[in-house]
Write a protein that holds these residues in place. Structure first.
Motif, PDB file in Angstrom:
ATOM      1  N   SER A  33       0.842  -1.207   0.000  1.00  0.00           N
ATOM      2  CA  SER A  33       0.000   0.000   0.000  1.00  0.00           C
ATOM      3  C   SER A  33       0.877   1.258   0.000  1.00  0.00           C
ATOM      4  O   SER A  33       0.543   2.248  -0.656  1.00  0.00           O
ATOM      5  CB  SER A  33      -0.964  -0.004   1.182  1.00  0.00           C
ATOM      6  OG  SER A  33      -0.243  -0.016   2.402  1.00  0.00           O
ATOM      7  N   THR A  34       2.003   1.218   0.686  1.00  0.00           N
ATOM      8  CA  THR A  34       2.926   2.359   0.675  1.00  0.00           C
ATOM      9  C   THR A  34       3.506   2.543  -0.712  1.00  0.00           C
ATOM     10  O   THR A  34       3.584   3.672  -1.226  1.00  0.00           O
ATOM     11  CB  THR A  34       4.055   2.143   1.705  1.00  0.00           C
ATOM     12  OG1 THR A  34       3.471   2.014   3.001  1.00  0.00           O
ATOM     13  CG2 THR A  34       5.046   3.290   1.688  1.00  0.00           C
ATOM     14  N   PHE A  35       3.893   1.441  -1.344  1.00  0.00           N
ATOM     15  CA  PHE A  35       4.424   1.523  -2.707  1.00  0.00           C
ATOM     16  C   PHE A  35       3.386   2.139  -3.644  1.00  0.00           C
ATOM     17  O   PHE A  35       3.720   2.983  -4.474  1.00  0.00           O
ATOM     18  CB  PHE A  35       4.860   0.142  -3.210  1.00  0.00           C
ATOM     19  CG  PHE A  35       5.447   0.159  -4.588  1.00  0.00           C
ATOM     20  CD1 PHE A  35       6.733   0.645  -4.807  1.00  0.00           C
ATOM     21  CD2 PHE A  35       4.713  -0.276  -5.679  1.00  0.00           C
ATOM     22  CE1 PHE A  35       7.271   0.694  -6.079  1.00  0.00           C
ATOM     23  CE2 PHE A  35       5.252  -0.243  -6.960  1.00  0.00           C
ATOM     24  CZ  PHE A  35       6.529   0.239  -7.156  1.00  0.00           C
ATOM     25  N   HIS A  36       2.130   1.752  -3.474  1.00  0.00           N
ATOM     26  CA  HIS A  36       1.057   2.321  -4.304  1.00  0.00           C
ATOM     27  C   HIS A  36       0.934   3.835  -4.093  1.00  0.00           C
ATOM     28  O   HIS A  36       0.702   4.573  -5.055  1.00  0.00           O
ATOM     29  CB  HIS A  36      -0.289   1.655  -4.007  1.00  0.00           C
ATOM     30  CG  HIS A  36      -0.468   0.334  -4.671  1.00  0.00           C
ATOM     31  ND1 HIS A  36      -0.637   0.179  -6.017  1.00  0.00           N
ATOM     32  CD2 HIS A  36      -0.477  -0.923  -4.156  1.00  0.00           C
ATOM     33  CE1 HIS A  36      -0.752  -1.098  -6.317  1.00  0.00           C
ATOM     34  NE2 HIS A  36      -0.647  -1.790  -5.200  1.00  0.00           N
ATOM     35  N   THR A  37       1.085   4.299  -2.854  1.00  0.00           N
ATOM     36  CA  THR A  37       0.979   5.741  -2.617  1.00  0.00           C
ATOM     37  C   THR A  37       2.131   6.491  -3.292  1.00  0.00           C
ATOM     38  O   THR A  37       1.946   7.605  -3.757  1.00  0.00           O
ATOM     39  CB  THR A  37       0.935   6.097  -1.113  1.00  0.00           C
ATOM     40  OG1 THR A  37       2.161   5.734  -0.492  1.00  0.00           O
ATOM     41  CG2 THR A  37      -0.244   5.442  -0.422  1.00  0.00           C
ATOM     42  N   TYR A  38       3.313   5.874  -3.341  1.00  0.00           N
ATOM     43  CA  TYR A  38       4.436   6.496  -4.054  1.00  0.00           C
ATOM     44  C   TYR A  38       4.136   6.533  -5.549  1.00  0.00           C
ATOM     45  O   TYR A  38       4.371   7.539  -6.217  1.00  0.00           O
ATOM     46  CB  TYR A  38       5.735   5.721  -3.858  1.00  0.00           C
ATOM     47  CG  TYR A  38       6.252   5.622  -2.448  1.00  0.00           C
ATOM     48  CD1 TYR A  38       5.877   6.530  -1.456  1.00  0.00           C
ATOM     49  CD2 TYR A  38       7.136   4.603  -2.096  1.00  0.00           C
ATOM     50  CE1 TYR A  38       6.372   6.419  -0.163  1.00  0.00           C
ATOM     51  CE2 TYR A  38       7.636   4.497  -0.816  1.00  0.00           C
ATOM     52  CZ  TYR A  38       7.257   5.397   0.145  1.00  0.00           C
ATOM     53  OH  TYR A  38       7.762   5.285   1.405  1.00  0.00           O
TER      54      TYR A  38
END
Length: 164
Positions: free
Chosen positions: A117-122
């Motif tokens: 999910s963090t990667f998606h926000t980036y």
């Protein structure tokens, strides 16, 4: 590997060099990190703001120098490398990196040590990409050994395929 173009012009504002290249391109390069790197005692002249404020092109366009002989300076190859590292690295560049590396979202997140999910926000631009992630992506893209040493393939979720 081709040699970088020669330096045509140079000016400085604080620690940011504006370098005009022979190919017509221009780069703003912050050399604060280069200035902070330990150097021989002769380079101490760069601690004087009056000297630092007067860079010039030396050695037939291959060096930005601050002394008359051109010995106290930074060469065009390293200037290009620093400029490349300082280019913006946003969601578009992250997605291009992921594609070049042939990584799934799960694989890219695991390699970078962040959650999916963090990667998606980036990737979608809702969170800024931290400098450490930018550095890691660029380093991994440049050096296949880093990728090979740290990548662990992620098992695909769901049921295994039915045997034929």
């Amino acid at each position: 590997m081709t040699s970088p173009p020669r330096i045509e012009t140079v000016s400085i504002n604080g620690t940011v060099l504006t370098v005009g290249w022979q190919d017509g391109s221009v780069d703003d390069i912050d050399i604060a990190g280069w200035l902070a790197t330990p150097a021989p005692p002769e380079a101490n002249i760069l601690n004087d703001p009056a000297v630092l404020a007067k860079p010039h092109v030396a050695h037939w366009g291959t060096v930005v120098a601050w002394d008359e002989s051109g010995d106290i300076g930074i060469d065009h190859h390293h200037l290009r490398l620093i400029a490349a590292e300082q280019k913006p690295f946003g969601p578009h560049e992250l997605a291009a990196w992921q594609s070049r590396m042939n990584l799934s979202n799960q694989g890219a997140a695991a390699l970078l040590g962040v959650g999916v999910s963090t990667f998606h926000t980036y990737k979608n631009g809702t969170a800024p990409i931290p400098p450490v992630v930018k550095i890691a992506c660029r380093a991994i893209a440049k050096d296949p050994l880093l990728f090979q040493a740290h990548y662990k393939p992620v098992r695909k979720r769901g049921r295994p395929r039915k045997a034929a």
